[in-house]
Design an enzyme around this catalytic site. Structure first.
Site, mmCIF file in Angstrom:
data_model
loop_
_atom_site.group_PDB
_atom_site.id
_atom_site.type_symbol
_atom_site.label_atom_id
_atom_site.label_comp_id
_atom_site.label_asym_id
_atom_site.label_seq_id
_atom_site.Cartn_x
_atom_site.Cartn_y
_atom_site.Cartn_z
ATOM 1 N N THR A 137 62.604 19.550 -23.711
ATOM 2 C CA THR A 137 62.151 18.659 -24.782
ATOM 3 C C THR A 137 61.742 17.375 -24.084
ATOM 4 O O THR A 137 62.093 17.170 -22.922
ATOM 5 C CB THR A 137 63.330 18.396 -25.761
ATOM 6 O OG1 THR A 137 63.495 19.520 -26.620
ATOM 7 C CG2 THR A 137 63.130 17.181 -26.632
ATOM 8 N N THR A 156 68.402 16.248 -26.156
ATOM 9 C CA THR A 156 67.795 17.493 -25.697
ATOM 10 C C THR A 156 68.906 18.492 -25.430
ATOM 11 O O THR A 156 69.972 18.123 -24.940
ATOM 12 C CB THR A 156 66.951 17.284 -24.427
ATOM 13 O OG1 THR A 156 66.577 18.573 -23.907
ATOM 14 C CG2 THR A 156 67.686 16.508 -23.346
ATOM 15 N N GLY A 157 68.660 19.733 -25.777
ATOM 16 C CA GLY A 157 69.697 20.734 -25.558
ATOM 17 C C GLY A 157 69.622 21.822 -26.610
ATOM 18 O O GLY A 157 68.591 21.973 -27.276
ATOM 19 N N ARG A 179 61.722 28.667 -36.909
ATOM 20 C CA ARG A 179 63.024 28.059 -36.597
ATOM 21 C C ARG A 179 62.776 26.566 -36.292
ATOM 22 O O ARG A 179 61.839 26.211 -35.600
ATOM 23 C CB ARG A 179 63.626 28.741 -35.376
ATOM 24 C CG ARG A 179 64.915 28.087 -34.828
ATOM 25 C CD ARG A 179 64.623 27.122 -33.697
ATOM 26 N NE ARG A 179 65.822 26.644 -33.012
ATOM 27 C CZ ARG A 179 65.826 25.671 -32.113
ATOM 28 N NH1 ARG A 179 64.702 25.072 -31.789
ATOM 29 N NH2 ARG A 179 66.936 25.293 -31.531
ATOM 30 N N VAL A 180 63.625 25.722 -36.815
ATOM 31 C CA VAL A 180 63.506 24.291 -36.540
ATOM 32 C C VAL A 180 64.750 23.840 -35.779
ATOM 33 O O VAL A 180 65.870 24.190 -36.148
ATOM 34 C CB VAL A 180 63.369 23.488 -37.853
ATOM 35 C CG1 VAL A 180 63.344 21.995 -37.570
ATOM 36 C CG2 VAL A 180 62.099 23.898 -38.598
ATOM 37 N N GLY A 181 64.523 23.089 -34.704
ATOM 38 C CA GLY A 181 65.641 22.604 -33.895
ATOM 39 C C GLY A 181 66.103 21.226 -34.338
ATOM 40 O O GLY A 181 65.797 20.760 -35.445
ATOM 41 N N ASP A 182 66.822 20.565 -33.445
ATOM 42 C CA ASP A 182 67.394 19.259 -33.783
ATOM 43 C C ASP A 182 66.410 18.104 -33.625
ATOM 44 O O ASP A 182 66.575 17.060 -34.259
ATOM 45 C CB ASP A 182 68.604 18.991 -32.883
ATOM 46 C CG ASP A 182 68.198 18.993 -31.407
ATOM 47 O OD1 ASP A 182 67.486 19.936 -30.990
ATOM 48 O OD2 ASP A 182 68.570 18.061 -30.682
ATOM 49 N N GLY A 191 69.653 23.107 -29.752
ATOM 50 C CA GLY A 191 69.472 22.385 -31.003
ATOM 51 C C GLY A 191 70.462 22.706 -32.101
ATOM 52 O O GLY A 191 70.876 21.813 -32.857
HETATM 53 N N1 ASP Z 1 66.695 20.611 -28.630
HETATM 54 C C1 ASP Z 1 65.535 21.462 -28.573
HETATM 55 C C2 ASP Z 1 65.618 22.490 -29.657
HETATM 56 O O1 ASP Z 1 66.690 23.023 -29.895
HETATM 57 C C3 ASP Z 1 65.356 22.129 -27.261
HETATM 58 C C4 ASP Z 1 65.703 21.301 -26.058
HETATM 59 O O2 ASP Z 1 65.886 20.125 -26.144
HETATM 60 O O3 ASP Z 1 65.796 21.848 -24.984
HETATM 61 O O4 ASP Z 1 64.615 22.805 -30.245
#
Ligand code: ASP
Length: 318
Positions: free
Chosen positions: A185, A236-237, A213-216, A239
């Site tokens: 991200t 980031t991570g 799908r929606v992330g964070d 989600g």
């Molecule tokens: N946080 C993002 C998501 O889950 C992906 C990421 O940051 O690596 O969509």
């Protein structure tokens, strides 16, 4: 008499000092966290990532040095990273399970708590600018899919054919399932010389995700949050964990209600709360006084920071 003059000088110096401090800016960015050990990278790759992170940092530092707003700084830094195929946002977005690109982004103004987000779009070149349009030109906070694209188009945001987001390396990641690294991200947080905070996050999500799908990242309080009273955070991570644990807002709330420092609040959320449930990722953050934080529970996170005091750094590994 001499004593009074001495006291007046001290008071004047203290005033100048706090005035100068108030005018300081700080900026932090990330290009995704994950399982990044040095041995996985060739030196040329490290150089390439560091160069891109430094260039992005300069985009924001220039805006802030010239007295520009934190909101402009975070938007333009994220636009730069979206245009760079190295990072999982915009041009470099990963593919869904169905071989498409679906992008999410959010931006938040810590001065007013105004926020804008878009999700599940596949034709907006710079999702962060579309998110800013939702914040400034609509009465909504989040728009998704076709509605978000149509709205962005009507606002003059650049629309591209979905083939624009094709990059061979991301395609190979999906096809071969070779990449254990499914995350990535980009994000940026800043404090400007007026003391205003802003946060922006943009992502292609996670490789192999289900469509829609929606992330964070676009969820205010999960992957993105800014509040002049506390801090600005971009995450980031993985989600799903960041949504359940409302990570970005939790850091702000720990500062607001418990009086924790930025570093302690981020550490508690990332290395204790998330760590306990194996929620992998990291955050970048800046507080109202310009203190910064870059914390992760992964082996690496592309990240960089710069302050008006001259301090700066670019890092990849833990
Ligand atoms: N946080 C993002 C998501 O889950 C992906 C990421 O940051 O690596 O969509």
């Amino acid at each position: 008499m001499g004593c009074v003059r001495y006291l007046l000088t001290v008071v004047a110096l203290l005033c100048i000092n706090s005035l100068l401090q108030a005018q300081q800016w700080a900026i932090v960015l990330h290009g995704g966290a994950g399982n990044m050990k040095k041995e996985y990278f060739r030196q040329e790759q490290i150089d390439e990532y560091e160069k891109a992170l430094s260039a992005a940092l300069e985009v924001g530092a220039k805006i802030l040095t010239e007295g520009g707003s934190s909101l402009n700084a975070v938007e333009h830094v994220v636009r730069y990273l979206e245009d760079c195929p190295l990072f999982n946002a915009g041009k470099g977005a990963v593919f869904t399970h169905d071989g498409k690109n679906e992008l999410d982004a959010a931006i938040m103004d810590g001065r007013t708590l105004a926020a804008g987000a878009i999700a599940c779009v596949g034709d907006i070149k710079n999702p962060i600018t579309a998110a800013r349009m939702v914040m400034q030109k609509s009465v909504h906070v989040m728009m998704v899919g076709k509605g978000a694209s149509d709205f962005a188009r009507a606002q003059g945001v650049e629309i591209v054919d979905s083939s624009y987001f094709f990059t061979q390396s991301r395609w190979d990641d999906l096809q071969k399932y070779l990449s254990k690294e499914k995350m990535g991200t980009v994000g940026c947080v800043a404090r400007d010389i007026h003391g205003n905070l802003a946060a922006a996050t943009s992502t292609g999500g996670m490789t192999d995700k289900r469509y829609n799908r929606v992330g964070d990242a676009p969820i205010i309080g999960a992957g993105t949050y800014a509040n002049n009273a506390t801090c600005a955070v971009s995450a980031t991570g993985h989600g799903e964990f960041f949504i359940r644990y409302t990570v970005a807002h939790d850091i702000s709330a720990l500062m607001e209600y418990k009086g924790l420092s930025l570093v302690d609040a981020a550490n508690l959320v990332i290395n204790s709360k998330l760590e306990k449930v194996d929620g992998r990722g990291g955050v970048i953050a800046v507080d109202k006084d310009g203190n910064i934080c870059m914390d992760m529970n992964t082996s690496g996170m592309f990240r960089a920071f710069k302050k008006s005091t001259g301090e700066s750094g670019v890092f990849i590994f833990r």
